[in-house]
Motif scaffolding. Structure first.
Motif, short mmCIF file in Angstrom:
data_model
loop_
_atom_site.label_atom_id
_atom_site.label_comp_id
_atom_site.label_asym_id
_atom_site.label_seq_id
_atom_site.Cartn_x
_atom_site.Cartn_y
_atom_site.Cartn_z
N ARG A 82 39.04 95.69 17.26
CA ARG A 82 39.72 94.41 17.08
C ARG A 82 39.72 93.59 18.38
NH1 ARG A 82 43.33 91.81 13.78
NH2 ARG A 82 44.78 90.43 14.87
N ASN A 83 39.99 94.26 19.49
CA ASN A 83 40.01 93.54 20.76
C ASN A 83 38.65 92.95 21.11
OD1 ASN A 83 42.73 93.96 21.23
ND2 ASN A 83 42.41 95.80 22.47
N THR A 84 37.60 93.67 20.78
CA THR A 84 36.25 93.16 21.03
C THR A 84 36.01 91.90 20.21
OG1 THR A 84 35.38 95.36 21.54
CG2 THR A 84 33.79 93.68 20.89
N LEU A 85 36.39 91.93 18.94
CA LEU A 85 36.22 90.76 18.08
C LEU A 85 37.07 89.59 18.56
CD1 LEU A 85 36.21 92.55 14.59
CD2 LEU A 85 34.27 91.38 15.67
N LEU A 86 38.30 89.87 18.98
CA LEU A 86 39.18 88.82 19.49
C LEU A 86 38.64 88.22 20.78
CD1 LEU A 86 42.73 90.36 18.89
CD2 LEU A 86 41.71 88.43 17.68
N GLU A 87 38.11 89.07 21.63
CA GLU A 87 37.55 88.59 22.89
C GLU A 87 36.34 87.69 22.64
OE1 GLU A 87 35.32 91.21 25.81
OE2 GLU A 87 37.22 90.94 26.88
N ASN A 88 35.46 88.12 21.73
CA ASN A 88 34.30 87.30 21.40
C ASN A 88 34.72 85.95 20.82
OD1 ASN A 88 32.61 89.34 22.24
ND2 ASN A 88 32.21 90.12 20.18
N LEU A 89 35.75 86.00 19.97
CA LEU A 89 36.25 84.76 19.37
C LEU A 89 36.84 83.85 20.43
CD1 LEU A 89 36.67 83.38 16.61
CD2 LEU A 89 38.88 84.50 16.48
N SER A 90 37.63 84.42 21.33
CA SER A 90 38.24 83.64 22.40
C SER A 90 37.18 83.00 23.29
CB SER A 90 39.15 84.55 23.23
OG SER A 90 39.70 83.85 24.32
N HIS A 91 36.17 83.77 23.66
CA HIS A 91 35.11 83.24 24.51
C HIS A 91 34.32 82.14 23.81
CE1 HIS A 91 34.96 87.05 27.27
NE2 HIS A 91 36.06 86.34 27.41
N SER A 92 34.15 82.28 22.50
CA SER A 92 33.42 81.26 21.74
C SER A 92 34.10 79.91 21.84
CB SER A 92 33.30 81.67 20.27
OG SER A 92 32.42 82.75 20.10
N PHE A 93 35.43 79.91 21.66
CA PHE A 93 36.16 78.64 21.68
C PHE A 93 36.39 78.14 23.10
CE2 PHE A 93 36.99 79.99 17.38
CZ PHE A 93 36.99 78.79 16.67
N ALA A 94 36.29 79.04 24.08
CA ALA A 94 36.46 78.62 25.47
C ALA A 94 35.15 78.18 26.10
CB ALA A 94 37.06 79.77 26.28
#
Length: 263
Positions: A82-94
């Motif tokens: 989950r953390n990996t998916l959240l990190e990827n999502l966060s980086h995408s929007f950042a």
């Protein structure tokens, strides 16, 4: 055997995803048949029913190797995924660059102010994140079933049932989640109508229509992640109960904390 009729829901109950869809568009949360068992039964055809019957009759022989740390292993695997998916999502929007990051479509500052930009890039962005979720969580669910199968006969039967449910409900699940891009396109057009007279350089400002749309994509993806991980949380709960883990409360509190995290 008498079946109790569940009263019709009067508000947006259910998952966070359903509640979010209802808040963005009340028509998206149209009331369905109130009886969950009947709705579920309609999703199984004859071959699914045969497979389900075989799973309920399954009597695993072992050998079994109960592990005291099964809950810890499952929880750690879930949180890592989950953390990996959240990190990827966060980086995408950042707008951060990384091998696993899906880039948010860039705004063309020279675009005509009165012409709506195409929705296609945002649809592809959303679907790419969906595919990333599907792959990661499907592998996680398989690993969880393997741990349960090796633990005891009871958990092995549960793993067999979970595999049948995953296979049988796959078309329905796919149909539900593939409907989200159409919902997003509707929101995209509605927000454009509100902000179409603003210059392109203001679209991603704090109160810009496109910034709001990107926030809605992010919220929907987070809610979808929560919904897609529910079967794995169920397996984790069964393993926790079987192992008699004294930290049951903290286990699910940790997951709930992660569910509330916004990139």
């Amino acid at each position: 055997m008498h079946r109790t009729q569940t009263p019709a829901q009067t508000g947006p109950a259910g998952s966070r995803l359903v509640q979010l869809l209802a808040s963005l568009d009340p028509k998206a949360a149209a009331s369905s048949h109130p009886c969950f068992a009947e709705r579920l039964g309609r999703l199984f055809d004859l071959s699914d029913t045969i497979a389900l019957d075989a799973a309920t009759q399954h009597r695993p022989n072992g050998p079994f190797s109960p592990r005291d740390d099964i809950t810890d292993i499952l929880q750690a695997d879930l949180l890592k995924t989950r953390n990996t998916l959240l990190e990827n999502l966060s980086h995408s929007f950042a707008g951060k660059q990384a091998a696993s990051v899906i880039n948010l479509p860039a705004v063309n500052g020279d675009a005509p102010a009165g012409k709506r930009p195409t929705f296609g890039p945002y649809e592809r962005f959303h679907q790419a994140h969906q595919r990333q979720m599907i792959a990661a969580l499907a592998n996680l669910r398989l690993r969880a079933r393997r741990l349960l199968t090796a633990y005891s006969a009871e958990l092995a039967r549960l793993a067999e049932l979970d595999a049948v449910f995953e296979q049988s409900l796959q078309p329905y699940v796919r149909r539900c989640f593939t409907a989200l891009p159409a919902f997003l396109e509707k929101r995209y057009r509605a927000l454009w109508q509100q902000g179409q007279h603003t210059p392109p350089q203001d679209w991603m400002a704090a109160n810009g229509w496109l910034n709001q749309f990107c926030q809605e994509i992010q919220m929907l993806l987070l809610a979808e992640l929560d919904a897609r991980q529910e079967p794995i949380l169920g397996l984790l709960g069964a393993a926790t109960a079987a192992s008699g883990n004294a930290n049951t409360g903290s286990t699910f509190a940790d997951i709930d904390d992660k569910e509330s995290t916004t990139p």
